[in-house]
Motif scaffolding. Structure first.
Motif, PDB file in Angstrom:
ATOM      1  N   LEU A 181      36.177  34.827  36.739  1.00  0.00           N
ATOM      2  CA  LEU A 181      35.036  35.708  36.991  1.00  0.00           C
ATOM      3  C   LEU A 181      35.287  37.105  36.444  1.00  0.00           C
ATOM      4  CD1 LEU A 181      32.282  35.399  38.335  1.00  0.00           C
ATOM      5  CD2 LEU A 181      33.294  36.240  40.450  1.00  0.00           C
ATOM      6  N   SER A 182      36.481  37.644  36.692  1.00  0.00           N
ATOM      7  CA  SER A 182      36.777  39.009  36.253  1.00  0.00           C
ATOM      8  C   SER A 182      36.972  39.118  34.748  1.00  0.00           C
ATOM      9  CB  SER A 182      38.037  39.514  36.971  1.00  0.00           C
ATOM     10  OG  SER A 182      39.153  38.684  36.667  1.00  0.00           O
ATOM     11  N   SER A 183      37.317  38.025  34.082  1.00  0.00           N
ATOM     12  CA  SER A 183      37.539  38.065  32.639  1.00  0.00           C
ATOM     13  C   SER A 183      36.286  37.780  31.823  1.00  0.00           C
ATOM     14  CB  SER A 183      38.632  37.056  32.252  1.00  0.00           C
ATOM     15  OG  SER A 183      38.246  35.735  32.594  1.00  0.00           O
ATOM     16  N   THR A 184      35.154  37.514  32.491  1.00  0.00           N
ATOM     17  CA  THR A 184      33.907  37.284  31.764  1.00  0.00           C
ATOM     18  C   THR A 184      33.392  38.607  31.196  1.00  0.00           C
ATOM     19  OG1 THR A 184      33.357  35.445  33.242  1.00  0.00           O
ATOM     20  CG2 THR A 184      31.571  36.361  31.906  1.00  0.00           C
ATOM     21  N   PRO A 185      33.148  38.704  29.900  1.00  0.00           N
ATOM     22  CA  PRO A 185      32.739  39.987  29.301  1.00  0.00           C
ATOM     23  C   PRO A 185      31.421  40.503  29.882  1.00  0.00           C
ATOM     24  CG  PRO A 185      33.396  38.405  27.611  1.00  0.00           C
ATOM     25  CD  PRO A 185      33.302  37.648  28.888  1.00  0.00           C
ATOM     26  N   GLY A 186      31.399  41.784  30.204  1.00  0.00           N
ATOM     27  CA  GLY A 186      30.173  42.440  30.655  1.00  0.00           C
ATOM     28  C   GLY A 186      29.838  42.272  32.115  1.00  0.00           C
ATOM     29  N   LEU A 187      30.596  41.434  32.850  1.00  0.00           N
ATOM     30  CA  LEU A 187      30.298  41.199  34.264  1.00  0.00           C
ATOM     31  C   LEU A 187      31.158  42.103  35.136  1.00  0.00           C
ATOM     32  CD1 LEU A 187      29.866  37.364  34.819  1.00  0.00           C
ATOM     33  CD2 LEU A 187      28.135  39.142  34.945  1.00  0.00           C
ATOM     34  N   ASP A 188      30.516  42.842  36.025  1.00  0.00           N
ATOM     35  CA  ASP A 188      31.205  43.676  37.006  1.00  0.00           C
ATOM     36  C   ASP A 188      30.582  43.376  38.363  1.00  0.00           C
ATOM     37  OD1 ASP A 188      32.732  45.501  38.308  1.00  0.00           O
ATOM     38  OD2 ASP A 188      31.654  47.269  37.590  1.00  0.00           O
ATOM     39  N   LEU A 189      31.132  42.349  39.046  1.00  0.00           N
ATOM     40  CA  LEU A 189      30.530  41.832  40.263  1.00  0.00           C
ATOM     41  C   LEU A 189      31.396  42.134  41.474  1.00  0.00           C
ATOM     42  CD1 LEU A 189      29.488  38.280  39.005  1.00  0.00           C
ATOM     43  CD2 LEU A 189      28.176  40.393  38.887  1.00  0.00           C
ATOM     44  N   GLN A 190      30.727  42.342  42.612  1.00  0.00           N
ATOM     45  CA  GLN A 190      31.398  42.404  43.904  1.00  0.00           C
ATOM     46  C   GLN A 190      31.092  41.098  44.626  1.00  0.00           C
ATOM     47  OE1 GLN A 190      30.464  45.961  46.124  1.00  0.00           O
ATOM     48  NE2 GLN A 190      30.439  47.235  44.287  1.00  0.00           N
ATOM     49  N   THR A 191      32.116  40.272  44.795  1.00  0.00           N
ATOM     50  CA  THR A 191      31.919  38.933  45.354  1.00  0.00           C
ATOM     51  C   THR A 191      32.842  38.702  46.540  1.00  0.00           C
ATOM     52  OG1 THR A 191      33.512  38.005  43.780  1.00  0.00           O
ATOM     53  CG2 THR A 191      31.184  37.962  43.151  1.00  0.00           C
ATOM     54  N   VAL A 192      32.473  37.735  47.352  1.00  0.00           N
ATOM     55  CA  VAL A 192      33.288  37.277  48.469  1.00  0.00           C
ATOM     56  C   VAL A 192      33.452  35.768  48.319  1.00  0.00           C
ATOM     57  CG1 VAL A 192      33.464  37.036  50.970  1.00  0.00           C
ATOM     58  CG2 VAL A 192      32.489  39.114  49.992  1.00  0.00           C
ATOM     59  N   PHE A 193      34.713  35.305  48.171  1.00  0.00           N
ATOM     60  CA  PHE A 193      34.976  33.878  48.046  1.00  0.00           C
ATOM     61  C   PHE A 193      35.021  33.254  49.431  1.00  0.00           C
ATOM     62  CE2 PHE A 193      35.839  34.929  43.779  1.00  0.00           C
ATOM     63  CZ  PHE A 193      35.832  33.752  43.048  1.00  0.00           C
ATOM     64  N   LEU A 194      34.386  32.095  49.574  1.00  0.00           N
ATOM     65  CA  LEU A 194      34.257  31.418  50.860  1.00  0.00           C
ATOM     66  C   LEU A 194      35.378  30.401  51.033  1.00  0.00           C
ATOM     67  CD1 LEU A 194      30.388  30.828  50.828  1.00  0.00           C
ATOM     68  CD2 LEU A 194      31.661  32.829  51.612  1.00  0.00           C
ATOM     69  N   LYS A 206      40.323  18.542  34.588  1.00  0.00           N
ATOM     70  CA  LYS A 206      39.841  18.612  35.966  1.00  0.00           C
ATOM     71  C   LYS A 206      39.443  20.049  36.270  1.00  0.00           C
ATOM     72  CE  LYS A 206      42.519  14.770  37.914  1.00  0.00           C
ATOM     73  NZ  LYS A 206      43.498  14.371  38.966  1.00  0.00           N
ATOM     74  N   VAL A 207      38.180  20.225  36.685  1.00  0.00           N
ATOM     75  CA  VAL A 207      37.658  21.559  37.005  1.00  0.00           C
ATOM     76  C   VAL A 207      37.464  21.626  38.514  1.00  0.00           C
ATOM     77  CG1 VAL A 207      35.867  23.261  36.537  1.00  0.00           C
ATOM     78  CG2 VAL A 207      36.468  21.579  34.779  1.00  0.00           C
ATOM     79  N   PHE A 208      38.134  22.587  39.152  1.00  0.00           N
ATOM     80  CA  PHE A 208      38.030  22.787  40.596  1.00  0.00           C
ATOM     81  C   PHE A 208      37.102  23.976  40.856  1.00  0.00           C
ATOM     82  CE2 PHE A 208      41.974  20.536  39.989  1.00  0.00           C
ATOM     83  CZ  PHE A 208      42.028  19.639  41.058  1.00  0.00           C
ATOM     84  N   PHE A 209      36.067  23.741  41.683  1.00  0.00           N
ATOM     85  CA  PHE A 209      35.057  24.760  41.961  1.00  0.00           C
ATOM     86  C   PHE A 209      35.364  25.474  43.277  1.00  0.00           C
ATOM     87  CE2 PHE A 209      32.840  21.352  39.596  1.00  0.00           C
ATOM     88  CZ  PHE A 209      32.491  22.068  38.471  1.00  0.00           C
ATOM     89  N   PHE A 210      35.137  26.794  43.285  1.00  0.00           N
ATOM     90  CA  PHE A 210      35.305  27.617  44.478  1.00  0.00           C
ATOM     91  C   PHE A 210      34.021  28.416  44.689  1.00  0.00           C
ATOM     92  CE2 PHE A 210      39.526  26.617  43.161  1.00  0.00           C
ATOM     93  CZ  PHE A 210      40.281  26.549  44.329  1.00  0.00           C
ATOM     94  N   LYS A 211      33.488  28.339  45.926  1.00  0.00           N
ATOM     95  CA  LYS A 211      32.228  29.016  46.222  1.00  0.00           C
ATOM     96  C   LYS A 211      32.443  30.493  46.486  1.00  0.00           C
ATOM     97  CE  LYS A 211      30.653  26.263  49.455  1.00  0.00           C
ATOM     98  NZ  LYS A 211      29.739  25.676  50.476  1.00  0.00           N
ATOM     99  N   ALA A 212      31.486  31.304  46.037  1.00  0.00           N
ATOM    100  CA  ALA A 212      31.503  32.744  46.273  1.00  0.00           C
ATOM    101  C   ALA A 212      30.055  33.229  46.340  1.00  0.00           C
ATOM    102  CB  ALA A 212      32.257  33.480  45.165  1.00  0.00           C
ATOM    103  N   VAL A 213      29.848  34.337  47.043  1.00  0.00           N
ATOM    104  CA  VAL A 213      28.522  34.941  47.148  1.00  0.00           C
ATOM    105  C   VAL A 213      28.600  36.378  46.654  1.00  0.00           C
ATOM    106  CG1 VAL A 213      27.709  33.478  49.026  1.00  0.00           C
ATOM    107  CG2 VAL A 213      28.945  35.567  49.559  1.00  0.00           C
TER     108      VAL A 213
END
Length: 285
Positions: free
Chosen positions: A200-213, A239-246
């Motif tokens: 998430l943090s390495s995606t270009p142009g994205l500056d998000l405040q998130t909370v991982f559940l 294998k892709v492991f998904f983690f939820k965040a809001v």
């Protein structure tokens, strides 16, 4: 009686110790042990390449439109509350003003007695207050619930405020550029949750405040690589492991190669097999 019990307990612990040592040597000889919520070992040998992905949702900002049944029930509850409620201060003041007007119109009205009672307070009739409130209400304007131009732009996070949105990013997968959840390969020495956060943090142009559940993955998507690729890379599949965040804090501005889409729009951007794996854990809040 206590000595045999101590000897039996010691023998059990010794057997468990030997079993754990032999299991550890066997696992270490084949693959590295991977932990989801703790620290990882230096390597993770095996035929599968591991990736961590972040399922980031912007929850609904405003309430949904009421369904017909909900609207009728809301009207019924409002009517019941109105019928059972007591008079407010404003309604009591209206009755007081009406009583004062009746006294002034009476034949035996004593103006000096009325002026003595109201000498130390400014008299503002309730009708004057209602006129002032009416003027303030005319200056108040509500924002529309739907905004055609804004809602149509999928790169904006402030679209469709009454529905949750999901973040998608465009990534290169082999010769293709696909819309996926933000993901990145796992690196030794980090947890899979840390991998998802780094994606998430390495995606270009994205500056998000998130909370991982939580620290455990909420879903898994795996696929096998073509045989022509397996030999050159030495892996069977991914294998892709998904983690939820809001999303928390202010809504972010548009970023390149990223979209905010509704659940009903996912089929237009994701492959069916990929969508089937993430649809069960999407939040409808």
């Amino acid at each position: 009686m206590s000595a045999p019990t101590v000897r039996m307990a010691g023998r059990c612990f010794y057997q468990l110790y030997k079993l754990s040592n032999s299991a550890g040597r066997t696992a270490a000889g084949k693959t590295g042990i991977r932990l989801f919520s703790g620290a990882l070992v230096e390597h993770a040998a095996g035929p599968w390449r591991l990736l961590g992905a972040a399922c980031v949702q912007r929850l609904a900002v405003i309430s949904e439109d009421q369904r017909p049944l909900e609207a009728r029930f809301s009207e019924l509850m409002h009517q019941m509350e109105l019928e059972r409620s007591l008079m407010s201060d404003h309604e009591l003041r209206l009755l007081d003003d009406k009583e004062r007007l009746r006294r002034r119109q009476a034949v035996d009205y004593d103006s000096e007695e009325e002026e003595e009672a109201d000498r130390d307070q400014d008299i503002v009739l309730t009708q004057d207050l209602e006129d002032a409130w009416e003027q303030r209400l005319k200056l108040f304007a509500t924002q529309p619930r739907t905004r055609g131009e804004v809602d149509a732009r999928v790169e904006r996070s402030d679209r469709w405020l009454a529905e949750p949105l999901l973040l998608l990013t465009q990534q290169e997968v082999g010769p293709e550029r696909l819309w996926l959840l933000p993901q990145t390969p796992w690196e030794g020495g980090e947890t899979l949750k840390t991998t998802a956060q780094r994606a998430l943090s390495s995606t270009p142009g994205l500056d998000l405040q998130t909370v991982f559940l939580g620290s455990a993955p909420c879903g898994l998507y795996k696929y096998r690589l073509p045989r022509s690729v397996r030999g050159s890379e030495g892996v069977t599949g991914v294998k892709v492991f998904f983690f939820k965040a809001v999303l928390r804090g202010p809504l972010p501005p548009p970023a390149p190669s990223s979209l905010w889409v509704r659940k009903s729009e996912l089929k237009d951007y994701l492959k069916p097999s990929y969508l089937d794996k993430i649809r069960p854990f999407l939040l409808d809040l």
